[in-house]
Design a protein around this motif. Structure first.
Motif, PDB file in Angstrom:
ATOM      1  N   VAL A 223       0.881  -1.238  -0.002  1.00  0.00           N
ATOM      2  CA  VAL A 223      -0.018   0.128  -0.169  1.00  0.00           C
ATOM      3  C   VAL A 223       0.895   1.375  -0.066  1.00  0.00           C
ATOM      4  CG1 VAL A 223      -1.620   1.259   1.230  1.00  0.00           C
ATOM      5  CG2 VAL A 223      -1.940  -0.938   0.971  1.00  0.00           C
ATOM      6  N   LEU A 224       1.801   1.293   0.940  1.00  0.00           N
ATOM      7  CA  LEU A 224       2.618   2.290   0.957  1.00  0.00           C
ATOM      8  C   LEU A 224       3.615   2.474  -0.417  1.00  0.00           C
ATOM      9  CD1 LEU A 224       3.746   2.115   4.510  1.00  0.00           C
ATOM     10  CD2 LEU A 224       2.234   3.894   3.560  1.00  0.00           C
ATOM     11  N   ALA A 225       4.085   1.513  -1.021  1.00  0.00           N
ATOM     12  CA  ALA A 225       4.615   1.391  -2.351  1.00  0.00           C
ATOM     13  C   ALA A 225       3.640   2.272  -3.355  1.00  0.00           C
ATOM     14  CB  ALA A 225       5.172   0.218  -2.829  1.00  0.00           C
ATOM     15  N   ALA A 226       2.520   1.708  -3.204  1.00  0.00           N
ATOM     16  CA  ALA A 226       1.422   2.400  -4.277  1.00  0.00           C
ATOM     17  C   ALA A 226       1.231   3.875  -3.811  1.00  0.00           C
ATOM     18  CB  ALA A 226       0.175   1.723  -3.994  1.00  0.00           C
ATOM     19  N   ALA A 227       1.524   4.304  -2.532  1.00  0.00           N
ATOM     20  CA  ALA A 227       1.423   5.755  -2.339  1.00  0.00           C
ATOM     21  C   ALA A 227       2.527   6.336  -3.023  1.00  0.00           C
ATOM     22  CB  ALA A 227       1.423   5.927  -0.937  1.00  0.00           C
ATOM     23  N   ILE A 228       3.700   5.902  -2.893  1.00  0.00           N
ATOM     24  CA  ILE A 228       4.843   6.499  -3.518  1.00  0.00           C
ATOM     25  C   ILE A 228       4.633   6.595  -5.287  1.00  0.00           C
ATOM     26  CG2 ILE A 228       7.378   6.113  -4.158  1.00  0.00           C
ATOM     27  CD1 ILE A 228       7.742   4.950  -1.245  1.00  0.00           C
ATOM     28  N   GLY A 229       4.340   5.317  -5.694  1.00  0.00           N
ATOM     29  CA  GLY A 229       4.010   5.129  -7.133  1.00  0.00           C
ATOM     30  C   GLY A 229       3.220   6.092  -7.735  1.00  0.00           C
ATOM     31  N   VAL A 230       2.079   6.389  -7.084  1.00  0.00           N
ATOM     32  CA  VAL A 230       1.044   7.384  -7.576  1.00  0.00           C
ATOM     33  C   VAL A 230       1.380   8.719  -7.446  1.00  0.00           C
ATOM     34  CG1 VAL A 230      -1.340   8.426  -7.096  1.00  0.00           C
ATOM     35  CG2 VAL A 230      -0.848   6.113  -7.033  1.00  0.00           C
ATOM     36  N   SER A 231       2.044   8.985  -6.448  1.00  0.00           N
ATOM     37  CA  SER A 231       2.814  10.264  -6.264  1.00  0.00           C
ATOM     38  C   SER A 231       3.755  10.841  -7.349  1.00  0.00           C
ATOM     39  CB  SER A 231       3.319  10.578  -5.015  1.00  0.00           C
ATOM     40  OG  SER A 231       4.117  11.987  -4.788  1.00  0.00           O
ATOM     41  N   GLN A 232       4.692   9.683  -7.699  1.00  0.00           N
ATOM     42  CA  GLN A 232       5.807  10.076  -8.587  1.00  0.00           C
ATOM     43  C   GLN A 232       5.342   9.830  -9.934  1.00  0.00           C
ATOM     44  OE1 GLN A 232       8.965  10.506  -7.317  1.00  0.00           O
ATOM     45  NE2 GLN A 232       7.794  10.407  -5.322  1.00  0.00           N
TER      46      GLN A 232
END
Length: 288
Positions: A223-232
């Motif tokens: 989930v937290l990797a997804a948060a990084i991915g969406v932001s980037q």
């Protein structure tokens, strides 16, 4: 040594006295409320004091275009869910079931310390004191790592709310705050290092999934990797960081499902390869 053991709040005990249970209840509620209130308050308000760049939590996040900037919607949902789960943990401290009560008390000192560290981190982060904030988040990482390995619990609810949920966030926060702390966080050199260090999320998550079959760590980190991915992705479409982040998210999620399905179908397992009897589940003392 016996006296030191008695006063050490992190020491393993065969039982917990009524007075110690009361202390756990009071301190857990107070520190948890402190953590929740300060998180919500500084999500929408800036501090009025401080000598550095002052902003809200997500204002600081959006101000610095680092390789670990988070999507505030996904990250906020993560924390809201975690806070709700922690309400359930607090309820365990008032349970009439001796086993649940002892399991909650066993992790109580670390959870209280986690709340205090989280409070200190937020107070420093919103005031732009990123160096001190990094020190606090590293200390909390040590605290939660110690909790993970010293206090195994068969209660998956407590494990998610108190152990794996905060630990996964703290691991990501080391990079999140650390990327802001370094000079020129949006530079090409910082981006390259970000492209390298992001893979540690995959290694860290797979360690817990493969070694301890802990699907909660895998899911939290995905989930937290997804948060990084969406932001980037929304920052720069042509870039490696969001591709790496989504790849890490996908691998962790698939590995999580592969471990979680056997548990859902009744094939029980623990978060440890070999579970030893936990002395902290012994009945409470009736008088002491």
């Amino acid at each position: 040594m016996e006296r030191v053991h008695q006063v050490n709040p992190f020491a393993k005990r065969d039982s917990h006295s009524k007075n110690s249970v009361i202390v756990y209840k009071v301190l857990t509620i107070l520190t948890w409320l402190l953590s929740v209130i300060i998180s919500f308050y500084y999500s929408v308000n800036r501090p009025s004091d401080g000598h550095w760049i002052k902003n809200t939590i997500w204002g600081q996040n959006d101000l610095y275009l680092t390789a670990f900037r988070l999507n505030k919607i996904i990250a906020s949902i993560y924390w809201i869910v975690l806070f709700v789960l922690q309400v359930g943990y607090v309820a365990h401290l008032f349970s009439g079931n001796v086993e649940r009560l002892n399991a909650a008390c066993a992790v109580g000192s670390h959870f209280i310390l986690n709340n205090l560290f989280h409070f200190a981190f937020v107070m420093l982060f919103v005031r732009g004191a990123f160096g001190w904030a990094e020190l606090i988040v590293i200390l909390n990482f040590i605290n939660l790592t110690s909790l993970y390995f010293r206090h195994p619990s068969s209660d998956r609810f407590i494990h998610e709310a108190v152990v794996s949920g905060p630990l996964a966030w703290t691991f990501i926060a080391i990079y999140w705050n650390g990327a802001i702390m370094v000079p020129h966080p949006a530079s090409l050199v910082s981006r390259i290092f970000g492209n390298i260090f992001i893979w540690s999320i995959l290694v860290y998550g797979l360690f817990f999934i493969v070694t301890y079959k802990d699907y909660t760590m895998g899911f939290n980190l995905s989930v937290l990797a997804a948060a990084i991915g969406v932001s980037q992705f929304f920052r720069q479409i042509i870039a490696f960081q969001w591709i790496f982040a989504f790849t890490i998210m996908a691998v962790l999620f698939v590995a999580t499902i592969a471990v979680a399905i056997p548990a859902a179908t009744g094939k029980d397992f623990s978060f440890r390869r070999e579970r030893q009897p936990d002395s902290e589940r012994a009945p409470l003392l009736s008088d002491n």
